[in-house]
Design a protein around this motif. Structure first.
Motif, PDB file in Angstrom:
ATOM      1  N   GLU A  56     -53.898   4.511   9.539  1.00 31.31           N
ATOM      2  CA  GLU A  56     -54.818   5.052  10.565  1.00 31.31           C
ATOM      3  C   GLU A  56     -54.931   6.573  10.501  1.00 31.31           C
ATOM      4  N   ARG A  57     -53.832   7.261  10.100  1.00 31.27           N
ATOM      5  CA  ARG A  57     -53.826   8.711  10.328  1.00 31.27           C
ATOM      6  C   ARG A  57     -53.486   9.553   9.094  1.00 31.27           C
ATOM      7  N   LEU A  58     -53.543   8.951   7.918  1.00 28.94           N
ATOM      8  CA  LEU A  58     -53.291   9.756   6.708  1.00 28.94           C
ATOM      9  C   LEU A  58     -54.490   9.703   5.776  1.00 28.94           C
ATOM     10  N   GLU A  59     -54.975  10.888   5.397  1.00 31.53           N
ATOM     11  CA  GLU A  59     -56.028  10.988   4.364  1.00 31.53           C
ATOM     12  C   GLU A  59     -55.405  11.706   3.166  1.00 31.53           C
ATOM     13  N   ILE A  60     -55.737  11.238   1.976  1.00 30.55           N
ATOM     14  CA  ILE A  60     -55.241  11.917   0.779  1.00 30.55           C
ATOM     15  C   ILE A  60     -56.427  12.583   0.092  1.00 30.55           C
ATOM     16  N   MET A  61     -56.321  13.893  -0.114  1.00 34.59           N
ATOM     17  CA  MET A  61     -57.453  14.639  -0.661  1.00 34.59           C
ATOM     18  C   MET A  61     -57.008  15.426  -1.898  1.00 34.59           C
ATOM     19  N   ASP A  62     -58.006  15.783  -2.689  1.00 39.02           N
ATOM     20  CA  ASP A  62     -57.742  16.419  -3.973  1.00 39.02           C
ATOM     21  C   ASP A  62     -57.784  17.948  -3.835  1.00 39.02           C
ATOM     22  N   ALA A  63     -56.761  18.650  -4.295  1.00 42.31           N
ATOM     23  CA  ALA A  63     -56.800  20.121  -4.349  1.00 42.31           C
ATOM     24  C   ALA A  63     -55.741  20.594  -5.342  1.00 42.31           C
ATOM     25  N   ASP A  64     -55.987  21.781  -5.906  1.00 42.67           N
ATOM     26  CA  ASP A  64     -55.104  22.290  -6.955  1.00 42.67           C
ATOM     27  C   ASP A  64     -54.964  23.808  -6.791  1.00 42.67           C
ATOM     28  N   LEU A  65     -53.737  24.304  -6.860  1.00 40.13           N
ATOM     29  CA  LEU A  65     -53.502  25.746  -6.704  1.00 40.13           C
ATOM     30  C   LEU A  65     -54.207  26.558  -7.779  1.00 40.13           C
TER      31      LEU A  65
END
Ligand SMILES: NC(=O)c1ccc[n+]([C@@H]2O[C@H](COP(=O)([O-])OP(=O)(O)OC[C@H]3O[C@@H](n4cnc5c(N)ncnc54)[C@H](OP(=O)(O)O)[C@@H]3O)[C@@H](O)[C@H]2O)c1
Length: 327
Positions: A57-66
């Protein structure tokens, strides 16, 4: 449970500390956006995050890179807080300036710009490291507190492969505090010593190569680990949330509960885990020293309390390693 405490972003979400922090944030009613790298070269299994209670219900996984400092904008937009945990962890890098130091500093500044632009982020908690404190080059210092900084020039002169980690953590924390000061963005830094304890990730935590060096029989690592300070992973996750929620929190906070030397640690491990053969012969080559104290006085002064001792740290770590077939 609904979106009671608001949405927060955790960078480097699939990692050892971040995944534990996400578990605690979900338990405490936060909604979480975890960032991971989607580049197939680094792509991590995120099953350990997806199965956490509350994740569906409360976790989204998103793409990002330093390495792409603008890639965090979407994940941060609309969040009330950001826990910036991600850091390139490579203790023997090639071209460290390009592969470790630059992405760490520039990626962090990109994250902080996204926080400022979002207009929704109230506070950032940045995970620094004892490495940004412990290598000041001052030999006689027996107590480390928030006023002490690792000397980057001293580290550059050491020519040890791991120096780039100490340098990148120091320069990144300094850059984050500088940005916060310049732009009026609320930011606190947590400066933990070596983390030990149970883990959710499917692979062997990289920091265990230091904490478990005696158990792993890594003689080279033992020789450079004469002084070690430890803290339980759950205490570190709690300190992150505590400092996010505490209105008076400001600046750096050392977070460390146990000071040891290679000699005291060897005695402790031999007594508690007699099944492992600790290479005690190397100890005779190393003088017994007084432990260096990493002081948490500032954090404790705000009302934070540590819950765990050395026993729980190593029991948790070793139990998980055995369960997952690493020991
Ligand atoms: N463990 C300790 O003893 C300890 C002590 C003090 C401070 N810390 C700090 O705690 C934080 C977490 O460390 P950890 O022990 O949990 O290590 P970890 O499991 O290796 O976590 C590091 C995370 O950073 C991510 N990352 C690495 N390079 C990246 C990049 N270029 N772009 C985006 N993400 C990147 C990794 O993502 P991938 O999953 O994609 O590789 C990983 O999720 C770090 O900031 C570390 O310096 C750790």
């Amino acid at each position: 449970m609904g979106d009671e405490k608001g949405k927060v972003c955790v960078t480097g979400g699939a990692g050892y500390l971040a995944s534990w922090l996400i578990m605690r944030l979900l338990q405490q009613g936060y909604s979480v956006r975890a960032t991971v790298r989607s580049d197939p070269k680094y792509k991590e299994d995120t099953t350990h995050l997806k199965i956490l209670p509350g994740a569906s219900e409360r976790l989204e996984i998103m793409d990002a890179d330093l390495s792409k400092p603008n890639s965090y904008d979407e994940a941060i937009n609309g969040c009330v807080g950001v826990f910036h945990v991600a850091h390139p962890i490579n203790f023997k890098p090639e071209n460290p300036d390009k592969t470790v130091i630059e992405p760490a500093v520039e990626g962090t500044l990109g994250i902080l710009r996204a926080c400022l632009n979002s207009k929704t982020v109230k506070r950032v908690v940045y995970t620094s490291s004892g490495s940004a404190v412990a290598f000041s080059g001052k030999k006689d210092l027996k107590v480390l507190d928030e006023s002490v900084w690792t000397d980057v020039d001293f580290c550059r002169g050491q020519e040890m492969p791991i120096s780039s980690y100490f340098i990148s953590k120091t320069l990144t924390e300094r850059a984050a505090l500088g940005f916060s000061e310049e732009h009026g963005l609320e930011l606190v830094t947590v400066v933990p010593s070596v983390l030990v304890g149970p883990f959710l990730i499917p692979h062997f935590p990289s920091c265990f190569s230091i904490a478990l060096a005696l158990i792993l029989g890594d003689r080279e690592q033992c020789k450079v680990s004469r002084q070690m300070q430890f803290v339980h992973i759950d205490d570190v996750a709690s300190a992150h949330i505590f400092l996010f929620e505490c209105p008076e929190a400001k600046g750096r906070y050392l977070c460390s509960s146990n000071d040891t030397t290679i000699h005291t640690l060897a005695k402790f491990l031999s007594n508690r885990f007699p099944e492992f053969k600790i290479p005690t012969d190397i100890l005779s080559e190393m003088e017994e020293e007084e432990p260096i104290h990493m002081s948490s006085k500032k954090l404790l002064g705000l009302g934070f309390k540590y819950k765990y001792g050395l026993e729980e740290m190593f029991d948790g770590a070793i139990e998980c390693c055995k369960q997952k077939g690493f020991l």
